[in-house]
Enzyme design. Structure first.
Site, mmCIF file in Angstrom:
data_model
loop_
_atom_site.group_PDB
_atom_site.id
_atom_site.type_symbol
_atom_site.label_atom_id
_atom_site.label_comp_id
_atom_site.label_asym_id
_atom_site.label_seq_id
_atom_site.Cartn_x
_atom_site.Cartn_y
_atom_site.Cartn_z
ATOM 1 N N THR A 231 9.920 3.185 9.407
ATOM 2 C CA THR A 231 9.617 1.767 9.182
ATOM 3 C C THR A 231 8.442 1.337 10.030
ATOM 4 O OG1 THR A 231 11.256 1.176 10.876
ATOM 5 C CG2 THR A 231 12.000 1.136 8.584
ATOM 6 N N ARG A 233 4.495 2.932 10.433
ATOM 7 C CA ARG A 233 3.266 2.953 9.643
ATOM 8 C C ARG A 233 3.273 4.210 8.779
ATOM 9 N NH1 ARG A 233 2.796 -1.630 10.261
ATOM 10 N NH2 ARG A 233 1.037 -2.849 11.065
ATOM 11 N N GLU A 262 -0.631 2.070 0.214
ATOM 12 C CA GLU A 262 0.229 0.959 -0.209
ATOM 13 C C GLU A 262 -0.552 0.025 -1.126
ATOM 14 O OE1 GLU A 262 1.910 -0.884 3.264
ATOM 15 O OE2 GLU A 262 3.143 0.859 3.740
ATOM 16 N N HIS A 281 7.515 -1.819 1.997
ATOM 17 C CA HIS A 281 7.025 -2.410 3.255
ATOM 18 C C HIS A 281 7.686 -3.776 3.461
ATOM 19 C CE1 HIS A 281 3.408 -2.272 6.197
ATOM 20 N NE2 HIS A 281 4.409 -2.956 6.733
#
Length: 324
Positions: A231, A233, A262, A281
């Site tokens: 959680t 990068r 992303e 994310h």
């Protein structure tokens, strides 16, 4: 005083507008994705609020009126901090707004993987009630969580995992192996944590040193059948290596909230890994964290523009005098 939000994927700016109004500042919302778009949108700005837009040396040199930049979040890997410091731009972030939320999410992923929750759900929806696909499952009290990075979020994750019954140890380059944290978490070497954990939860910033920290070699040092949670990068984890480890079965599962690219590409091989739990994310989010983030990010730049030291600043040397 003009403050430009370079980009934002949230659906309101109520909190930012309230702070801007109180400070007598003009607030402008743009949706810039490239250097050229940022430069065009932010002409004449005194400060920028940035989510994902690139703030490079070129951007900074093209916007000489900018004196402060606030980052929506913790990491500043899309921002050239050295260049900002050189041109005298104060850069601030909000490092602790999502501590509870990200650690909650990390633990939720760890528990979901450990209990096969998502896989069981998928199988049931497909008409399968057999437990065979998720065997073996074990009691949490027999499992060990290894936390890599014992900063705010890592420490909170360790506390919460231990409260659920997991055994917990951790690694942090700033802490001596063999010591114990303030919360009673045993500090080990990175190799020990990788080799002796059933679940690895990663909580480190993305730097040159941590890029692909979880590599093919690191995964090989993990226990066969162990699980990975990230959680932090996306770039901290080598995606191709994780896919290979999942496909081979060396990794029992992976809970990933962040990705090297992303949003996650539609053709990503991760989407075809049934034992991977993928979230967009989202670990930072709660109504409380979103409100706090939005308020504090603009408060930081308003403080700089008023000649005061903000609550959070990454390059305090650019300020001519300390806070009064």
């Amino acid at each position: 005083m003009k403050i430009v939000i370079t980009d934002l994927d949230q659906d309101r700016i109520t909190e930012e507008q309230a702070v801007a109004d109180a400070a007598g500042a003009e607030l402008v919302l743009a949706q810039s994705r490239t250097e050229d778009e940022v430069i065009e949108a932010a002409q004449g700005a005194d400060a920028l609020l940035v989510q994902y837009a690139p703030i490079t040396r070129r951007v900074l040199e093209a916007l000489p009126s900018v004196r402060a930049i606030g980052r929506y979040g913790v990491g500043v890997d899309t921002l050239d901090l050295d260049a900002a410091t050189e041109v005298g731009v104060a850069v601030s972030n909000v490092p602790d707004y999502g501590t509870e939320d990200v650690s909650d999410h990390a633990v939720a992923l760890a528990v979901s993987l450990s209990r096969g929750v998502v896989e069981l759900d998928r199988n049931l929806r497909a008409g399968t009630t057999s437990l065979a696909p998720v065997k073996p499952l074990h009691r949490l009290s027999t499992r060990t969580v290894g936390v890599i990075g014992l900063g705010r979020i890592g420490a909170a994750t360790a506390r919460k995992a231990r409260a659920l019954g997991f055994s917990v140890h951790g690694y942090d380059p700033m802490r001596e192996a063999g010591s114990t944290t303030e919360d009673g978490i045993a500090v080990r070497t990175q190799d020990e944590v990788l080799a002796e954990s059933d679940v690895i939860s990663v909580h480190v910033p993305l730097t040159e040193q941590t890029h692909h920290l979880i590599s093919t070699e690191a995964l090989a040092r993990m226990r066969p059948g162990s699980m990975l949670v990230n959680t932090s990068r996306g770039g901290v984890v080598d995606t191709a290596a994780v896919v290979e480890a999942l496909q081979s079965g060396h990794l029992r599962g992976a809970g990933l909230d962040v990705f090297e690219t992303e949003p996650l590409p539609q053709d990503s091989a991760l989407r075809d890994c049934p034992t991977a739990i993928l979230t967009p994310h989202a670990s930072w989010y709660s109504e409380e964290s979103e409100t706090e983030l939005k308020r504090r990010v603009i408060e930081n730049v308003v403080e700089v523009l008023a000649g005061r030291r903000p609550r959070n600043i990454l390059n305090p040397e650019v300020l001519e005098s300390p806070a009064s």
